[in-house]
Design an enzyme around this catalytic site. Structure first.
Site, PDB file in Angstrom:
ATOM      1  N   ARG A   1       0.820  -1.224   0.000  1.00 61.01           N
ATOM      2  CA  ARG A   1       0.000   0.000   0.000  1.00 61.01           C
ATOM      3  C   ARG A   1       0.852   1.271   0.000  1.00 61.01           C
ATOM      4  O   ARG A   1       0.518   2.268   0.632  1.00 61.01           O
ATOM      5  CB  ARG A   1      -0.958   0.028   1.204  1.00 61.01           C
ATOM      6  CG  ARG A   1      -1.824  -1.177   1.369  1.00 61.01           C
ATOM      7  CD  ARG A   1      -2.858  -1.347   0.283  1.00 61.01           C
ATOM      8  NE  ARG A   1      -3.592  -2.572   0.514  1.00 61.01           N
ATOM      9  CZ  ARG A   1      -3.308  -3.743  -0.056  1.00 61.01           C
ATOM     10  NH1 ARG A   1      -2.317  -3.836  -0.944  1.00 61.01           N
ATOM     11  NH2 ARG A   1      -4.010  -4.812   0.221  1.00 61.01           N
TER      12      ARG A   1
ATOM     13  N   SER B   1     -11.058   1.858   3.699  1.00 60.29           N
ATOM     14  CA  SER B   1     -10.309   1.643   4.943  1.00 60.29           C
ATOM     15  C   SER B   1      -9.676   2.952   5.388  1.00 60.29           C
ATOM     16  O   SER B   1      -9.008   3.618   4.594  1.00 60.29           O
ATOM     17  CB  SER B   1      -9.195   0.634   4.720  1.00 60.29           C
ATOM     18  OG  SER B   1      -9.741  -0.575   4.314  1.00 60.29           O
TER      19      SER B   1
ATOM     20  N   GLU C   1      -4.885   5.921   6.068  1.00 56.15           N
ATOM     21  CA  GLU C   1      -4.760   5.659   4.634  1.00 56.15           C
ATOM     22  C   GLU C   1      -5.166   6.862   3.773  1.00 56.15           C
ATOM     23  O   GLU C   1      -4.451   7.215   2.836  1.00 56.15           O
ATOM     24  CB  GLU C   1      -5.603   4.436   4.277  1.00 56.15           C
ATOM     25  CG  GLU C   1      -5.149   3.803   2.992  1.00 56.15           C
ATOM     26  CD  GLU C   1      -5.890   2.533   2.680  1.00 56.15           C
ATOM     27  OE1 GLU C   1      -5.614   1.520   3.323  1.00 56.15           O
ATOM     28  OE2 GLU C   1      -6.740   2.563   1.792  1.00 56.15           O
TER      29      GLU C   1
END
Ligand code: NAP
Length: 360
Positions: free
Chosen positions: A171, A252, A354
Site C-alpha cells: 500500500r 479503509s 490511509e
C-alpha cells in the site's frame, strides 16, 4: 505555454464534498477539470504562475478535505481513454488516469484478460491506483503494472516510470512517499494475461468460491471471481452505493500494520496483560514480517462496528471504514484520533491513516 482562464474553465468556490466519496469538505477556492494532457499542463502552469497551492484530485475515494475547503487550485484529472495492445502472450492495457478503475476491471474481465479481477469494486480513478499500490484479495496493482506516465508538477515535463521505478511496497509507492505531490499521473499501462486462469490466493475468497460451482473457461472464471469479490465487498459496504449510507466513506481509514516478529511479540505481551487470552489475528507478510488486520485492533480496542459519535461513526459492516452520516471533517478526524489513542493504549500500535488529509 498558452494558458488562458477561459481555455481551462476554472471555476470558483466549488463544493469539494461533491467530489469525494466521504462527501465532506468545504469549497475549493478554484477548481478545474482537465480532460487532456494539454489542459492539465496549462492548469499546473497557471497554479505556478499565480503561486497557488495545488491539489491533484482523482476519484476522491481516498481524500479528506477540511471543512474550510481548500485555499488554492484543485485540479481534477479527467483524462479518459483505454487501448489494448497485443504483445504475444500478454496484452498491454493503457488507460487514462481519469477512467473509473472499476470500469477498467470490468472491461478487462469481459475480454478475458486476467490479472486485476480481484481488484473489482474498488472506488476511485485509474490514476490513483499506483499511488497507494492498491491491493485486495491477494492481488496488487504493482504485479501487473508496466509503466506510469505523469506530468512533473515542477518542470511540467512528461515523465515515464517503469514498474520497478515506482518504489512499490505494501500500500505504498514513491508517489505516496518521497515524491508525494510531485507528479500528476496521466496514464497507466498494465500487462494482463489473455485467456489467463485466475489465481485465487485469498482464504476468504477461496472459501466463498468453494461453496459454488466454479466455471472452467475464461472469461467465465474471471467473471465469477469478479462477482465473488463484489459480493464480499458489498457485504462490508465497501462498494459505493448511494442506497447504502455505510458506504459514504473513504474505504479503509487505517493501513493494516506490517510488523517485525519482535514487535508483534511485544504487542502480544501487552495484550495478554489486559487479561484476554484471545489470540491476535495475524498473517504472514513478505519476508519475516507479520500483518495484523487494523480492523481487529480497532474492535479490540473498544470501537465496535456501528459506533456513532455526532454525525460520524464506524460502519456497521466494517470496523475500518469511518462513515459520514451527515457530520463534518472535524468530527471525523476527532473520531480517528479517539480510535488511534485507544489502539495505542491497548496494543502500543500507532495506526497509520490511509486517506490523504488535505489542509485548507
Ligand atoms: P480482510 O479480508 O478481513 O483482511 C484484513 C487483513 O488481513 C488484511 O491485512 C489482509 O491482508 C489480511 N488477510 C486476510 N486474509 C489473509 C490471507 N489469507 N492471507 C494473508 N493475509 C490475509 O480485510 P478487508 O478490510 O475486508 O479487506 C479485503 C481486502 O481488500 C484486503 O485484501 C484488503 O487489503 C483490501 N483493501 C485494500 C485497500 C487499499 O488498497 N487501499 C483498502 C481496503 C481494503 P491484505 O491486505 O494483504 O489483503
Amino acid at each position: 505555454m498558452p494558458t488562458t482562464v477561459a481555455q481551462l474553465a476554472i471555476r470558483e468556490n466549488v463544493p469539494l464534498a461533491d467530489h469525494t466519496t466521504l462527501q465532506l469538505g468545504g469549497n475549493a477556492r478554484l477548481f478545474v477539470l482537465c480532460t487532456s494532457l494539454e489542459t492539465l499542463r496549462s492548469a499546473l502552469a497557471y497554479a505556478r504562475r499565480r503561486k497557488l497551492r495545488l491539489h491533484i484530485l482523482g476519484g476522491g475515494s481516498n481524500t479528506v478535505f477540511s471543512d474550510r475547503g481548500f485555499n488554492g487550485l484543485v485540479v481534477k484529472v479527467g483524462i479518459r481513454g483505454t487501448s489494448f495492445q497485443d504483445t504475444g502472450n500478454r496484452t498491454h492495457v493503457t488507460c487514462g488516469a481519469g477512467e473509473e478503475w472499476d470500469d477498467l476491471v470490468r472491461s478487462c474481465v469481459e475480454r478475458g484478460l486476467a490479472g486485476i479481477e480481484c481488484l473489482s469494486g474498488i472506488p476511485g480513478s485509474v490514476g490513483a491506483t499506483p499511488i497507494q499500490n492498491v491491493g485486495a484479495y491477494g492481488q496488487e496493482v504493482s504485479e501487473t503494472l508496466v509503466s506510469v506516465r505523469a506530468l512533473d508538477v515542477r518542470s511540467l515535463e512528461l515523465v515515464e516510470f517503469g514498474g520497478g521505478e515506482c518504489g512499490f511496497r505494501y500500500r505504498e509507492s514513491r508517489f505516496k512517499m518521497r515524491d508525494a505531490g510531485r507528479y500528476a499521473i496521466v496514464e497507466v499501462t498494465l500487462s494482463l494475461a489473455p485467456g489467463g486462469v485466475p489465481d485465487v490466493r485469498y482464504a476468504e475468497l477461496k472459501r466463498y468460491l468453494e461453496s459454488r460451482a466454479f466455471p472452467e473457461g475464461t472469461p467465465e472464471a474471471l467473471r465469477s471471481i469478479r462477482s465473488a469479490v463484489l459480493h464480499l465487498r458489498r457485504k462490508k459496504a465497501m462498494v459505493i452505493d448511494p442506497r447504502d449510507p455505510d458506504s459514504r466513506s473513504a474505504g479503509s481509514f487505517f493501513v493494516n500494520p506490517v510488523l517485525k516478529r519482535e514487535e508483534f511479540l511485544k504487542i502480544e505481551r501487552r495484550w495478554r496483560r489486559t487479561g484476554s487470552d484471545e489470540p491476535i489475528v495475524h498473517f504472514p507478510a513478505t519476508g519475516d514480517l507479520l500483518k495484523i488486520p487494523a480492523a481487529w485492533l480497532v474492535e479490540h480496542a473498544g470501537f465496535r462496528k456501528g459506533y456513532r459519535k455526532g454525525g460520524v461513526g464506524i460502519s456497521s459492516h466494517h470496523a475500518l471504514a469511518l462513515v459520514n452520516y451527515g457530520g463534518t471533517t472535524r468530527e471525523l478526524l476527532a473520531l480517528a484520533r479517539d480510535i488511534e489513542r485507544a489502539v495505542r493504549e491497548t496494543f502500543g500500535v500507532r495506526l497509520v491513516r490511509e486517506p490523504v488529509l488535505v489542509k485548507y
